[in-house]
Design an enzyme around this catalytic site. Structure first.
Site, PDB file in Angstrom:
ATOM      1  N   ASP A  16      23.218  31.708  20.902  1.00 61.76           N
ATOM      2  CA  ASP A  16      24.209  32.944  21.448  1.00 61.76           C
ATOM      3  C   ASP A  16      23.597  34.152  20.701  1.00 61.76           C
ATOM      4  O   ASP A  16      22.951  34.187  19.593  1.00 61.76           O
ATOM      5  CB  ASP A  16      25.494  32.634  20.607  1.00 61.76           C
ATOM      6  CG  ASP A  16      26.207  33.763  21.004  1.00 61.76           C
ATOM      7  OD1 ASP A  16      26.455  33.894  21.892  1.00 61.76           O
ATOM      8  OD2 ASP A  16      27.394  33.879  20.035  1.00 61.76           O
ATOM      9  N   SER A  17      24.255  35.096  21.059  1.00 61.12           N
ATOM     10  CA  SER A  17      24.317  36.179  20.779  1.00 61.12           C
ATOM     11  C   SER A  17      24.569  36.080  18.810  1.00 61.12           C
ATOM     12  O   SER A  17      24.061  36.892  18.021  1.00 61.12           O
ATOM     13  CB  SER A  17      24.883  36.853  21.237  1.00 61.12           C
ATOM     14  OG  SER A  17      26.193  36.741  21.271  1.00 61.12           O
ATOM     15  N   TYR A  48      25.831  41.450  22.628  1.00 59.32           N
ATOM     16  CA  TYR A  48      25.088  41.985  24.120  1.00 59.32           C
ATOM     17  C   TYR A  48      26.177  42.457  25.160  1.00 59.32           C
ATOM     18  O   TYR A  48      25.739  42.361  25.438  1.00 59.32           O
ATOM     19  CB  TYR A  48      24.565  40.116  24.735  1.00 59.32           C
ATOM     20  CG  TYR A  48      23.522  39.668  23.520  1.00 59.32           C
ATOM     21  CD1 TYR A  48      22.559  40.011  22.805  1.00 59.32           C
ATOM     22  CD2 TYR A  48      22.949  38.160  24.269  1.00 59.32           C
ATOM     23  CE1 TYR A  48      22.069  39.228  21.801  1.00 59.32           C
ATOM     24  CE2 TYR A  48      22.183  38.078  23.680  1.00 59.32           C
ATOM     25  CZ  TYR A  48      21.323  38.165  23.050  1.00 59.32           C
ATOM     26  OH  TYR A  48      19.874  38.105  22.103  1.00 59.32           O
ATOM     27  N   GLY A  49      27.612  42.289  24.902  1.00 55.51           N
ATOM     28  CA  GLY A  49      28.189  42.410  26.077  1.00 55.51           C
ATOM     29  C   GLY A  49      28.209  43.412  26.423  1.00 55.51           C
ATOM     30  O   GLY A  49      29.094  44.071  27.507  1.00 55.51           O
ATOM     31  N   CYS A  79      26.829  30.868  25.063  1.00 51.26           N
ATOM     32  CA  CYS A  79      27.020  32.173  25.176  1.00 51.26           C
ATOM     33  C   CYS A  79      27.191  32.738  26.653  1.00 51.26           C
ATOM     34  O   CYS A  79      26.316  33.054  27.426  1.00 51.26           O
ATOM     35  CB  CYS A  79      25.833  33.246  25.114  1.00 51.26           C
ATOM     36  SG  CYS A  79      26.392  35.036  25.143  1.00 51.26           S
ATOM     37  N   ASN A  80      28.596  33.518  27.121  1.00 49.16           N
ATOM     38  CA  ASN A  80      28.792  33.442  28.340  1.00 49.16           C
ATOM     39  C   ASN A  80      27.859  34.966  29.096  1.00 49.16           C
ATOM     40  O   ASN A  80      27.375  35.105  30.056  1.00 49.16           O
ATOM     41  CB  ASN A  80      30.529  33.912  28.616  1.00 49.16           C
ATOM     42  CG  ASN A  80      31.826  33.060  28.088  1.00 49.16           C
ATOM     43  OD1 ASN A  80      31.643  31.799  29.101  1.00 49.16           O
ATOM     44  ND2 ASN A  80      31.749  32.305  27.063  1.00 49.16           N
ATOM     45  N   THR A  81      27.599  35.478  28.378  1.00 49.11           N
ATOM     46  CA  THR A  81      27.893  37.117  28.497  1.00 49.11           C
ATOM     47  C   THR A  81      25.916  36.685  28.992  1.00 49.11           C
ATOM     48  O   THR A  81      24.960  36.742  29.653  1.00 49.11           O
ATOM     49  CB  THR A  81      27.319  38.292  27.407  1.00 49.11           C
ATOM     50  OG1 THR A  81      29.238  37.841  27.187  1.00 49.11           O
ATOM     51  CG2 THR A  81      26.717  39.696  27.686  1.00 49.11           C
ATOM     52  N   GLU A 158      32.600  37.862  13.746  1.00 46.72           N
ATOM     53  CA  GLU A 158      30.505  38.463  13.292  1.00 46.72           C
ATOM     54  C   GLU A 158      31.407  38.218  11.724  1.00 46.72           C
ATOM     55  O   GLU A 158      30.444  38.483  10.841  1.00 46.72           O
ATOM     56  CB  GLU A 158      29.698  39.317  13.751  1.00 46.72           C
ATOM     57  CG  GLU A 158      29.889  38.785  15.271  1.00 46.72           C
ATOM     58  CD  GLU A 158      28.513  37.961  15.060  1.00 46.72           C
ATOM     59  OE1 GLU A 158      27.888  37.591  14.398  1.00 46.72           O
ATOM     60  OE2 GLU A 158      28.301  36.559  16.167  1.00 46.72           O
ATOM     61  N   CYS A 190      34.699  33.783  26.287  1.00 44.71           N
ATOM     62  CA  CYS A 190      33.614  34.136  25.887  1.00 44.71           C
ATOM     63  C   CYS A 190      33.285  33.630  24.668  1.00 44.71           C
ATOM     64  O   CYS A 190      34.560  33.003  23.706  1.00 44.71           O
ATOM     65  CB  CYS A 190      33.603  36.017  24.667  1.00 44.71           C
ATOM     66  SG  CYS A 190      32.772  36.490  23.634  1.00 44.71           S
ATOM     67  N   THR A 191      32.808  33.345  24.045  1.00 50.17           N
ATOM     68  CA  THR A 191      32.605  32.156  23.070  1.00 50.17           C
ATOM     69  C   THR A 191      32.740  32.068  21.675  1.00 50.17           C
ATOM     70  O   THR A 191      33.012  31.281  20.866  1.00 50.17           O
ATOM     71  CB  THR A 191      31.412  30.936  22.691  1.00 50.17           C
ATOM     72  OG1 THR A 191      29.960  32.040  22.302  1.00 50.17           O
ATOM     73  CG2 THR A 191      30.646  30.272  23.994  1.00 50.17           C
ATOM     74  N   HIS A 192      32.913  33.888  21.504  1.00 54.01           N
ATOM     75  CA  HIS A 192      33.231  34.046  19.596  1.00 54.01           C
ATOM     76  C   HIS A 192      35.307  33.684  19.577  1.00 54.01           C
ATOM     77  O   HIS A 192      35.337  33.745  18.803  1.00 54.01           O
ATOM     78  CB  HIS A 192      33.312  35.219  19.426  1.00 54.01           C
ATOM     79  CG  HIS A 192      31.260  35.984  19.305  1.00 54.01           C
ATOM     80  ND1 HIS A 192      30.213  35.694  19.662  1.00 54.01           N
ATOM     81  CD2 HIS A 192      31.252  36.170  17.860  1.00 54.01           C
ATOM     82  CE1 HIS A 192      29.712  35.849  19.300  1.00 54.01           C
ATOM     83  NE2 HIS A 192      29.932  36.071  17.153  1.00 54.01           N
TER      84      HIS A 192
END
Ligand code: DGL
Length: 277
Positions: A16-17, A48-49, A79-81, A158, A190-192
């Protein structure tokens, strides 16, 4: 004694980012406790978005090359993005490696809705991608899909800021267009965002169900391991490695907070490391 390859003891690579992919990692290790994992967070470049697609492709290709140098046996782009921008390039570049990607769970949300309206909360990168448009055309099936961009939310996760007035008012502002949309499901694209679930629920109320694709991704990972005959075959040692391209001590603290339950009830070795890729 089996050789390393015959026992398939190599790790599952998860990318993931940042730390959002831990919402997928925790489902994978719950379902596959015997497997080793190597989690890579590209925190030098998160988020990344807002980046252009070509840049997301370049960063994701570099991350996946690094994971492959570490000899992982399967890769999950948590990560979806990154999946929206780069999945096709990755699969054509490395056709022999099973690569699992993420996409917003439009299909299950559209099947379950009673109001005929679902929301999707994702990054600009995911919502603008052609892949997302195809997903809606293919699976929404007459259901109205209301999209909202989660700008700024990745940063809160984050920073380990999952609740409190600042996060709540940001979510209120972002989710406001959904107040009159009559949605009964919100897709966390979004995985966050699963780490913000409590605050999102507080803002939206009990009438809206949150849809997180992470359990489905863990089932898919198990299925792909079996299909490619890559499941670990011995009850030998396993380990969890967490690697960042950013600040190591902040990363370690964040991982320890976000997946505390998994790390506390664990007796396998856990390693933290910083790399340049
Ligand atoms: N976890 C990533 C996703 O699922 C976050 C994207 C970002 O870095 O902006 O989309």
């Amino acid at each position: 004694m089996l050789t390393e390859d015959a026992s398939n003891s190599r790790a599952i690579g998860i990318f993931d980012s940042g730390v959002g992919g831990l919402s997928v990692w925790r489902e994978i290790v719950t379902r596959l406790p015997e497997e080793s994992t190597l989690y890579l967070a590209d925190q030098a470049h998160v988020p990344y978005g807002d980046r252009p697609p070509e840049e997301i492709v370049r960063l994701t290709v570099a991350a996946v090359s690094w994971l492959l140098q570490q000899r992982v046996k399967l890769i999950v782009i948590a990560c979806n993005t990154a999946s929206a921008a780069a999945l096709e390039s990755l699969r054509s570049r490395w056709p022999a490696i099973p690569i699992i990607g993420m996409e917003p769970a439009i299909k299950p949300a559209s099947q379950r809705t009673r109001t005929g309206h679902v929301g999707v909360l994702a990054t600009p990168g995911t919502l603008r991608a052609e892949r997302f448009q195809h997903l809606v055309e293919r699976y929404a099936n007459g259901v109205h899909v209301h999209t909202v961009m989660g700008t700024g939310l990745v940063h809160f996760v984050e920073q380990r800021q999952l609740e409190g007035p600042e996060v709540e008012s940001c979510l209120q502002r972002i989710l406001a267009p959904l107040n009159t949309a009559n949605i009964d499901h919100l897709v966390l694209g979004c995985t966050h965002f699963p780490f913000l679930s409590d605050t999102i629920r507080r803002v939206l109320g009990d009438g809206v169900k949150l849809v997180d694709p992470a359990p489905a991704i863990a089932r898919r990972t198990k299925f792909m391991l079996e299909q490619h005959q890559l499941q670990k075959k011995q009850a030998g040692p396993s380990a969890w490695r967490f690697v960042t391209t950013g600040d190591l001590s902040r990363f370690q603290k964040t991982v320890q907070q976000l997946v505390a339950d998994h790390l506390e009830n664990n007796d396998r070795p856990v390693h933290f490391q910083r790399v340049h890729i």
